[in-house]
Design a protein around this motif. Structure first.
Motif, PDB file in Angstrom:
ATOM      1  N   PRO A 107       0.571  -1.151  -0.062  1.00 26.90           N
ATOM      2  CA  PRO A 107      -0.197  -0.061   0.063  1.00 26.90           C
ATOM      3  C   PRO A 107       0.683   1.209   0.110  1.00 26.90           C
ATOM      4  CG  PRO A 107      -0.954  -1.391   1.507  1.00 26.90           C
ATOM      5  CD  PRO A 107       0.449  -2.175   1.060  1.00 26.90           C
ATOM      6  N   ALA A 108       1.998   1.100   0.876  1.00 30.90           N
ATOM      7  CA  ALA A 108       2.822   2.344   0.838  1.00 30.90           C
ATOM      8  C   ALA A 108       3.289   2.733  -0.538  1.00 30.90           C
ATOM      9  CB  ALA A 108       3.894   2.140   1.793  1.00 30.90           C
ATOM     10  N   PHE A 109       3.803   1.691  -1.272  1.00 29.82           N
ATOM     11  CA  PHE A 109       4.432   2.028  -2.579  1.00 29.82           C
ATOM     12  C   PHE A 109       3.448   2.356  -3.662  1.00 29.82           C
ATOM     13  CE2 PHE A 109       5.572   0.093  -6.887  1.00 29.82           C
ATOM     14  CZ  PHE A 109       6.870   1.128  -7.076  1.00 29.82           C
ATOM     15  N   VAL A 110       2.197   1.888  -3.555  1.00 31.83           N
ATOM     16  CA  VAL A 110       1.323   2.431  -4.546  1.00 31.83           C
ATOM     17  C   VAL A 110       0.776   3.778  -4.134  1.00 31.83           C
ATOM     18  CG1 VAL A 110      -1.113   1.925  -5.163  1.00 31.83           C
ATOM     19  CG2 VAL A 110       0.370   0.026  -4.949  1.00 31.83           C
ATOM     20  N   ALA A 111       0.464   4.036  -2.947  1.00 37.46           N
ATOM     21  CA  ALA A 111      -0.002   5.425  -2.517  1.00 37.46           C
ATOM     22  C   ALA A 111       1.335   6.301  -2.974  1.00 37.46           C
ATOM     23  CB  ALA A 111      -0.067   5.639  -1.134  1.00 37.46           C
ATOM     24  N   GLY A 122      -0.523   3.013 -10.450  1.00 41.30           N
ATOM     25  CA  GLY A 122      -0.432   2.184  -9.409  1.00 41.30           C
ATOM     26  C   GLY A 122      -0.728   0.776  -9.677  1.00 41.30           C
ATOM     27  N   LEU A 123      -1.619   0.491 -10.702  1.00 38.30           N
ATOM     28  CA  LEU A 123      -1.956  -0.800 -11.081  1.00 38.30           C
ATOM     29  C   LEU A 123      -0.849  -1.224 -12.004  1.00 38.30           C
ATOM     30  CD1 LEU A 123      -5.831  -0.251 -11.827  1.00 38.30           C
ATOM     31  CD2 LEU A 123      -4.796  -2.281 -10.603  1.00 38.30           C
ATOM     32  N   PHE A 124      -0.412  -0.514 -12.769  1.00 42.53           N
ATOM     33  CA  PHE A 124       0.757  -0.862 -13.627  1.00 42.53           C
ATOM     34  C   PHE A 124       1.933  -1.347 -12.472  1.00 42.53           C
ATOM     35  CE2 PHE A 124      -0.754   1.695 -17.339  1.00 42.53           C
ATOM     36  CZ  PHE A 124      -1.098   0.715 -17.886  1.00 42.53           C
ATOM     37  N   ALA A 125       2.002  -0.841 -11.301  1.00 39.44           N
ATOM     38  CA  ALA A 125       3.087  -1.150 -10.448  1.00 39.44           C
ATOM     39  C   ALA A 125       2.629  -2.534  -9.780  1.00 39.44           C
ATOM     40  CB  ALA A 125       3.169  -0.117  -9.323  1.00 39.44           C
ATOM     41  N   LEU A 126       1.392  -2.837  -9.490  1.00 37.14           N
ATOM     42  CA  LEU A 126       1.028  -3.995  -9.090  1.00 37.14           C
ATOM     43  C   LEU A 126       1.159  -5.027 -10.034  1.00 37.14           C
ATOM     44  CD1 LEU A 126      -2.403  -2.813  -7.232  1.00 37.14           C
ATOM     45  CD2 LEU A 126      -0.075  -3.399  -6.192  1.00 37.14           C
ATOM     46  N   ALA A 127       0.873  -4.729 -11.339  1.00 33.56           N
ATOM     47  CA  ALA A 127       1.065  -5.675 -12.403  1.00 33.56           C
ATOM     48  C   ALA A 127       2.627  -6.311 -12.595  1.00 33.56           C
ATOM     49  CB  ALA A 127       0.665  -4.999 -13.615  1.00 33.56           C
ATOM     50  N   ALA A 128       3.519  -5.055 -12.303  1.00 27.84           N
ATOM     51  CA  ALA A 128       4.939  -5.577 -12.603  1.00 27.84           C
ATOM     52  C   ALA A 128       5.345  -6.428 -11.323  1.00 27.84           C
ATOM     53  CB  ALA A 128       5.764  -4.018 -12.337  1.00 27.84           C
ATOM     54  N   ALA A 129       4.944  -5.919  -9.881  1.00 27.23           N
ATOM     55  CA  ALA A 129       5.098  -6.790  -8.760  1.00 27.23           C
ATOM     56  C   ALA A 129       4.584  -8.015  -8.907  1.00 27.23           C
ATOM     57  CB  ALA A 129       4.387  -6.140  -7.690  1.00 27.23           C
ATOM     58  N   ALA A 130       3.444  -8.439  -9.635  1.00 26.92           N
ATOM     59  CA  ALA A 130       2.962  -9.810  -9.934  1.00 26.92           C
ATOM     60  C   ALA A 130       3.919 -10.629 -10.902  1.00 26.92           C
ATOM     61  CB  ALA A 130       1.746  -9.829 -10.314  1.00 26.92           C
ATOM     62  N   ALA A 131       4.235  -9.844 -11.970  1.00 22.55           N
ATOM     63  CA  ALA A 131       4.929 -10.328 -12.779  1.00 22.55           C
ATOM     64  C   ALA A 131       6.557 -10.963 -12.003  1.00 22.55           C
ATOM     65  CB  ALA A 131       5.240  -9.651 -14.000  1.00 22.55           C
ATOM     66  N   LEU A 132       7.136  -9.973 -11.473  1.00 18.42           N
ATOM     67  CA  LEU A 132       8.297 -10.246 -10.897  1.00 18.42           C
ATOM     68  C   LEU A 132       8.215 -11.267  -9.935  1.00 18.42           C
ATOM     69  CD1 LEU A 132       9.568  -6.568 -10.047  1.00 18.42           C
ATOM     70  CD2 LEU A 132      10.617  -8.200 -11.434  1.00 18.42           C
ATOM     71  N   GLY A 133       7.316 -11.573  -9.230  1.00 20.36           N
ATOM     72  CA  GLY A 133       6.953 -12.672  -8.198  1.00 20.36           C
ATOM     73  C   GLY A 133       6.801 -13.855  -8.833  1.00 20.36           C
ATOM     74  N   SER A 134       6.233 -14.014  -9.789  1.00 17.94           N
ATOM     75  CA  SER A 134       6.142 -15.135 -10.791  1.00 17.94           C
ATOM     76  C   SER A 134       7.704 -15.629 -11.242  1.00 17.94           C
ATOM     77  CB  SER A 134       5.439 -14.973 -12.119  1.00 17.94           C
ATOM     78  OG  SER A 134       3.967 -14.681 -11.782  1.00 17.94           O
ATOM     79  N   MET A 135       8.570 -14.786 -11.606  1.00 14.28           N
ATOM     80  CA  MET A 135       9.989 -15.117 -12.023  1.00 14.28           C
ATOM     81  C   MET A 135      10.630 -15.461 -10.938  1.00 14.28           C
ATOM     82  SD  MET A 135      10.894 -12.078 -14.974  1.00 14.28           S
ATOM     83  CE  MET A 135      10.421 -10.748 -14.160  1.00 14.28           C
ATOM     84  N   ALA A 136      10.295 -14.916  -9.862  1.00 15.10           N
ATOM     85  CA  ALA A 136      11.144 -15.366  -8.556  1.00 15.10           C
ATOM     86  C   ALA A 136      10.667 -16.746  -7.992  1.00 15.10           C
ATOM     87  CB  ALA A 136      10.927 -14.438  -7.264  1.00 15.10           C
ATOM     88  N   VAL A 137       9.455 -17.176  -8.174  1.00 18.77           N
ATOM     89  CA  VAL A 137       8.846 -18.440  -7.805  1.00 18.77           C
ATOM     90  C   VAL A 137       9.679 -19.596  -8.795  1.00 18.77           C
ATOM     91  CG1 VAL A 137       6.874 -20.111  -8.020  1.00 18.77           C
ATOM     92  CG2 VAL A 137       6.868 -17.750  -6.948  1.00 18.77           C
ATOM     93  N   ARG A 138       9.720 -19.220  -9.974  1.00 18.21           N
ATOM     94  CA  ARG A 138      10.542 -20.154 -10.939  1.00 18.21           C
ATOM     95  C   ARG A 138      11.907 -20.481 -10.435  1.00 18.21           C
ATOM     96  NH1 ARG A 138       9.694 -23.125 -12.792  1.00 18.21           N
ATOM     97  NH2 ARG A 138      10.516 -23.359 -14.913  1.00 18.21           N
ATOM     98  N   ALA A 139      12.460 -19.582  -9.742  1.00 16.07           N
ATOM     99  CA  ALA A 139      14.006 -19.671  -9.148  1.00 16.07           C
ATOM    100  C   ALA A 139      14.026 -20.424  -8.133  1.00 16.07           C
ATOM    101  CB  ALA A 139      14.476 -18.435  -8.850  1.00 16.07           C
ATOM    102  N   VAL A 140      12.832 -20.642  -7.298  1.00 21.23           N
ATOM    103  CA  VAL A 140      12.966 -21.344  -5.829  1.00 21.23           C
ATOM    104  C   VAL A 140      12.834 -22.814  -6.152  1.00 21.23           C
ATOM    105  CG1 VAL A 140      11.613 -21.988  -3.794  1.00 21.23           C
ATOM    106  CG2 VAL A 140      11.746 -19.452  -4.767  1.00 21.23           C
TER     107      VAL A 140
END
Length: 354
Positions: A107-111, A122-140
């Motif tokens: 919330p702080a980042f989007v605000a 703000g929604l584009f930032a959330l979209a970028a976060a979701a995409a980065l999270g997906s790439m991080a999961v693949r590395a685990v």
């Protein structure tokens, strides 16, 4: 309209959770499912950012898709934590920390983005976060669970039966879900309290931030020194402390008192969250683990939304009354754990499914 869009992104979670969990339990490569869910969520947020240019039903449908996919990473991902970190308590302390960091930073980042850029960024930032999270999961490299045979519908039926009929799990799930009714109403109560006392809603953000920072500090301490008591006892103590301090914050002893009391109440949520995740893991048969995690998380998300709606409907009662009610819900959640069977062997992992 904003509230309706948020509801669209939350509502499908509890409906889709059993199927999402069953899919993760049966998957040879569960990381692919989690990563795909994150990428599709990123696309959904990206589409919604063009609201006003795309038809409103398209925005609602996109967020509904994101909500239906959320159990894969909200709950589902937690069911694989133990495969990455062998120390059970520390594993779920880190997991609780990740949720608390997200609760503060998201919330702080989007605000911050919305303060200097168009709101759609703000929604584009959330979209970028979701995409980065997906790439991080693949590395685990998530390790698959013990895979059971039978149809997905049989697996869903078995998972729901386990949650409802296994008394320790049912008691724990009911108590942890009930807390979210309170937490969902906290932000509404904070704003109503600020309006009652100062005539402005601006202090409400300070109260909510104090709770989030308290939760974050508690999570950091839990990560450094995980609590070693029985998980259900830790949950009970944490729920009670959070509730008692929240009730205390409802009394008008000044803004400083309210902020400090709410911050301390947030501090005690970390140990109880880590204990809840650890206990959920111990009470879940390996072949049903992801499903139990996703359904439980879906119930908590739905309870949060319901708590916010109920608090919003009760704003005429006054902020102090609502905040006191939020605290009482936490205390009732602690009392619910009295029904937890003391003889439950929750210090040992359940045997693998055959």
């Amino acid at each position: 309209m904003g509230g309706a869009l948020v509801a669209a992104s939350l509502g499908p979670s509890v409906i889709a959770a059993p199927l999402a969990g069953a899919a993760l339990d049966r998957a040879r490569r569960p990381g692919l499912l989690v990563a795909a869910a994150g990428l599709l969520t990123a696309v959904a947020f990206g589409v919604t950012a063009f609201i006003g240019q795309v038809p409103l039903p398209v925005a609602f449908a996109s967020l509904a898709v994101a909500g239906a996919l959320s159990p894969f990473y909200m709950g589902g991902l937690s069911s694989f934590v133990l495969g990455a970190i062998p120390d059970v308590r520390r594993a779920f302390a880190y997991d609780a920390l990740s949720y608390n960091v997200s609760a503060v930073a998201g919330p702080a980042f989007v605000a911050l983005v919305a303060a200097f850029l168009p709101a759609q960024m703000g929604l584009f930032a959330l979209a970028a976060a979701a995409a980065l999270g997906s790439m991080a999961v693949r590395a685990v490299g998530l390790r698959p669970h013990a895979r059971a045979g039978g149809s997905p519908w049989q697996a869903v039926k078995a998972g729901l039966h386990r949650i409802l009929a296994h008394r320790p799990l049912a008691v724990m799930t009911a108590a942890s879900t009930l807390t979210q009714f309170g937490q969902g109403g906290l932000a509404i109560a904070a704003v109503a309290l600020s309006i009652d006392r100062s005539g402005s809603p601006r202090d409400g953000a300070t109260v909510v931030t104090a709770f989030a920072i308290g939760s974050l500090l508690g999570a950091l301490m839990e990560t450094a020194r995980p609590t070693r008591s029985r998980p259900h006892a830790v949950m009970m103590a944490g729920f009670f402390a959070t509730g008692l301090l929240t009730v205390g914050a409802a009394f008008d002893f000044g803004t400083t008192w309210t902020v400090v009391a709410i911050g301390l109440s947030g501090f005690f949520t970390a140990s109880s969250t880590a204990a809840m995740l650890s206990l959920r893991n111990r009470l879940s048969p390996p072949h049903l683990r992801s499903q139990i995690f996703t359904v439980s998380a879906g119930l908590r998300v739905s309870a949060t939304a319901a708590g916010a709606a109920l608090a919003g409907a009760a704003t005429e009662s006054g902020g102090g009354v609502i905040l006191g009610a939020v605290g009482l819900i936490w205390i009732v959640s602690a009392a619910r754990l009295i029904a937890y069977p003391p003889s439950t062997p929750d210090h040992a992992q359940l045997p693998s499914a055959r």
